[in-house]
Scaffold this motif. Structure first.
Motif, PDB file in Angstrom:
ATOM      1  N   ASP A  60       0.099  12.746  -3.497  1.00 61.60           N
ATOM      2  CA  ASP A  60       1.163  13.514  -4.291  1.00 61.60           C
ATOM      3  C   ASP A  60       1.198  13.160  -5.754  1.00 61.60           C
ATOM      4  O   ASP A  60       2.295  13.305  -6.179  1.00 61.60           O
ATOM      5  CB  ASP A  60       2.291  13.705  -3.492  1.00 61.60           C
ATOM      6  CG  ASP A  60       2.243  14.423  -2.089  1.00 61.60           C
ATOM      7  OD1 ASP A  60       1.320  15.293  -1.768  1.00 61.60           O
ATOM      8  OD2 ASP A  60       2.932  14.031  -1.287  1.00 61.60           O
ATOM      9  N   ASN A  61       0.120  12.809  -6.207  1.00 62.68           N
ATOM     10  CA  ASN A  61       0.229  12.265  -7.750  1.00 62.68           C
ATOM     11  C   ASN A  61       1.184  11.275  -7.770  1.00 62.68           C
ATOM     12  O   ASN A  61       1.618  11.050  -8.776  1.00 62.68           O
ATOM     13  CB  ASN A  61       0.464  13.319  -8.468  1.00 62.68           C
ATOM     14  CG  ASN A  61      -0.616  14.544  -8.751  1.00 62.68           C
ATOM     15  OD1 ASN A  61      -1.860  14.134  -8.410  1.00 62.68           O
ATOM     16  ND2 ASN A  61      -0.042  15.903  -8.943  1.00 62.68           N
ATOM     17  N   ARG A  62       1.249  10.409  -6.903  1.00 59.16           N
ATOM     18  CA  ARG A  62       2.245   9.226  -6.971  1.00 59.16           C
ATOM     19  C   ARG A  62       1.364   8.015  -6.287  1.00 59.16           C
ATOM     20  O   ARG A  62       0.398   8.196  -5.650  1.00 59.16           O
ATOM     21  CB  ARG A  62       3.382   9.289  -6.348  1.00 59.16           C
ATOM     22  CG  ARG A  62       4.268  10.227  -6.669  1.00 59.16           C
ATOM     23  CD  ARG A  62       5.467  10.348  -5.757  1.00 59.16           C
ATOM     24  NE  ARG A  62       6.231  11.429  -6.039  1.00 59.16           N
ATOM     25  CZ  ARG A  62       7.588  10.967  -6.611  1.00 59.16           C
ATOM     26  NH1 ARG A  62       8.121   9.870  -6.935  1.00 59.16           N
ATOM     27  NH2 ARG A  62       8.336  12.388  -7.321  1.00 59.16           N
ATOM     28  N   ILE A  63       1.107   6.674  -6.907  1.00 65.77           N
ATOM     29  CA  ILE A  63       0.363   5.642  -6.629  1.00 65.77           C
ATOM     30  C   ILE A  63       1.739   4.624  -6.038  1.00 65.77           C
ATOM     31  O   ILE A  63       2.847   4.266  -6.115  1.00 65.77           O
ATOM     32  CB  ILE A  63      -0.120   4.886  -7.647  1.00 65.77           C
ATOM     33  CG1 ILE A  63      -1.210   3.924  -7.043  1.00 65.77           C
ATOM     34  CG2 ILE A  63       0.886   4.466  -8.763  1.00 65.77           C
ATOM     35  CD1 ILE A  63      -2.260   3.235  -8.225  1.00 65.77           C
ATOM     36  N   LEU A  64       1.096   4.137  -4.864  1.00 68.90           N
ATOM     37  CA  LEU A  64       1.917   3.009  -4.009  1.00 68.90           C
ATOM     38  C   LEU A  64       1.811   1.595  -4.883  1.00 68.90           C
ATOM     39  O   LEU A  64       0.670   1.283  -5.058  1.00 68.90           O
ATOM     40  CB  LEU A  64       1.092   2.843  -2.713  1.00 68.90           C
ATOM     41  CG  LEU A  64       1.696   1.613  -1.681  1.00 68.90           C
ATOM     42  CD1 LEU A  64       2.884   2.159  -1.248  1.00 68.90           C
ATOM     43  CD2 LEU A  64       0.834   1.509  -0.503  1.00 68.90           C
ATOM     44  N   VAL A  65       3.022   1.126  -4.939  1.00 64.87           N
ATOM     45  CA  VAL A  65       3.120  -0.015  -5.624  1.00 64.87           C
ATOM     46  C   VAL A  65       4.237  -0.758  -4.853  1.00 64.87           C
ATOM     47  O   VAL A  65       4.780  -0.336  -3.830  1.00 64.87           O
ATOM     48  CB  VAL A  65       3.758   0.154  -7.212  1.00 64.87           C
ATOM     49  CG1 VAL A  65       2.653   0.744  -8.010  1.00 64.87           C
ATOM     50  CG2 VAL A  65       5.015   0.766  -7.047  1.00 64.87           C
ATOM     51  N   ALA A  66       4.015  -2.256  -5.062  1.00 66.35           N
ATOM     52  CA  ALA A  66       5.070  -3.353  -4.352  1.00 66.35           C
ATOM     53  C   ALA A  66       5.742  -4.052  -5.289  1.00 66.35           C
ATOM     54  O   ALA A  66       5.172  -4.601  -6.457  1.00 66.35           O
ATOM     55  CB  ALA A  66       4.225  -3.847  -3.203  1.00 66.35           C
ATOM     56  N   ARG A  67       6.774  -4.693  -4.753  1.00 67.91           N
ATOM     57  CA  ARG A  67       7.549  -5.639  -5.630  1.00 67.91           C
ATOM     58  C   ARG A  67       8.000  -6.579  -4.870  1.00 67.91           C
ATOM     59  O   ARG A  67       8.478  -6.642  -3.750  1.00 67.91           O
ATOM     60  CB  ARG A  67       8.824  -5.009  -6.196  1.00 67.91           C
ATOM     61  CG  ARG A  67       9.750  -5.754  -7.316  1.00 67.91           C
ATOM     62  CD  ARG A  67      10.853  -5.062  -7.745  1.00 67.91           C
ATOM     63  NE  ARG A  67      11.729  -4.712  -6.609  1.00 67.91           N
ATOM     64  CZ  ARG A  67      12.595  -5.412  -5.947  1.00 67.91           C
ATOM     65  NH1 ARG A  67      12.427  -6.842  -6.339  1.00 67.91           N
ATOM     66  NH2 ARG A  67      13.396  -4.877  -5.300  1.00 67.91           N
ATOM     67  N   SER A  68       7.585  -7.974  -5.302  1.00 67.08           N
ATOM     68  CA  SER A  68       7.664  -9.353  -4.659  1.00 67.08           C
ATOM     69  C   SER A  68       9.226  -9.786  -4.672  1.00 67.08           C
ATOM     70  O   SER A  68       9.791  -9.169  -5.882  1.00 67.08           O
ATOM     71  CB  SER A  68       6.962 -10.139  -5.244  1.00 67.08           C
ATOM     72  OG  SER A  68       5.425 -10.206  -5.050  1.00 67.08           O
ATOM     73  N   LYS A  69       9.643 -10.477  -3.805  1.00 67.51           N
ATOM     74  CA  LYS A  69      10.986 -10.975  -3.853  1.00 67.51           C
ATOM     75  C   LYS A  69      11.324 -11.696  -5.119  1.00 67.51           C
ATOM     76  O   LYS A  69      10.472 -12.516  -5.637  1.00 67.51           O
ATOM     77  CB  LYS A  69      11.250 -11.728  -2.575  1.00 67.51           C
ATOM     78  CG  LYS A  69      11.269 -11.049  -1.508  1.00 67.51           C
ATOM     79  CD  LYS A  69      11.349 -11.827  -0.175  1.00 67.51           C
ATOM     80  CE  LYS A  69      11.192 -10.732   1.314  1.00 67.51           C
ATOM     81  NZ  LYS A  69      11.007 -11.564   2.302  1.00 67.51           N
ATOM     82  N   GLY A  70      12.385 -11.397  -5.764  1.00 67.70           N
ATOM     83  CA  GLY A  70      12.917 -12.127  -7.006  1.00 67.70           C
ATOM     84  C   GLY A  70      12.018 -11.671  -8.288  1.00 67.70           C
ATOM     85  O   GLY A  70      12.226 -12.280  -9.372  1.00 67.70           O
ATOM     86  N   LYS A  71      11.203 -10.668  -8.146  1.00 70.35           N
ATOM     87  CA  LYS A  71      10.325  -9.949  -9.476  1.00 70.35           C
ATOM     88  C   LYS A  71      11.390  -8.588  -9.892  1.00 70.35           C
ATOM     89  O   LYS A  71      11.638  -8.014  -8.788  1.00 70.35           O
ATOM     90  CB  LYS A  71       8.994 -10.038  -9.034  1.00 70.35           C
ATOM     91  CG  LYS A  71       8.262 -11.230  -8.403  1.00 70.35           C
ATOM     92  CD  LYS A  71       7.960 -12.213  -9.753  1.00 70.35           C
ATOM     93  CE  LYS A  71       7.237 -13.379  -9.044  1.00 70.35           C
ATOM     94  NZ  LYS A  71       6.910 -14.099 -10.202  1.00 70.35           N
TER      95      LYS A  71
END
Length: 131
Positions: free
Chosen positions: A14-25
């Motif tokens: 749906d015109n969005r990209i999967l991203v992730a954020r690491s703990k503490g970042k």
């Protein structure tokens, strides 16, 4: 000049990209990681995505998308990250694991929440009408 060699998995819906954020970042990253000794790109990416997001990438669906470079986010000037990107299908349910604190689906307009190299990838995806 030092180069950090990384792999990334591009998952777009749906015109969005999967991203992730690491703990503490603070910054979000396109999911992936570094190869271990003697790993192929596919082996490393499958392992990293399983460790971080609890899903199994289907090796026979992995397709090279492109390689992008930029100043490494959070590193001193002159350290570059080189990100080799792949698309591919997965099985299982996406959920944060290991060092991942949060997942998100970002729109193009939200790219400022990501690292330097990810911004370049966002722009490339936008130029191809994928974001």
């Amino acid at each position: 000049m030092k180069i950090i060699d990384k792999l990334a998995w591009l998952e777009i819906k749906d015109n969005r990209i999967l991203v992730a954020r690491s703990k503490g970042k603070e910054a979000f990253y396109i999911p992936g990681g570094k190869r271990e000794t003697n790993e192929t790109d596919a082996q490393a990416l499958i392992r990293e995505i399983d460790e971080e997001l609890s899903v199994k990438l289907k090796e026979n669906t992995l397709a090279y998308y492109g390689t992008f470079s930029a100043q490494a986010h959070g590193h001193k000037e002159g350290i570059t990250v080189q990100m080799t990107c792949y698309t591919g299908q997965y099985e299982g349910e996406l959920k944060s694991a290991a060092e991942i604190e949060e997942m998100a689906w970002l729109k193009y307009e939200e790219m400022d929440r990501t690292s330097h190299v990810d911004k370049i990838i966002f722009k490339d995806l936008r130029s191809k009408n994928l974001l």
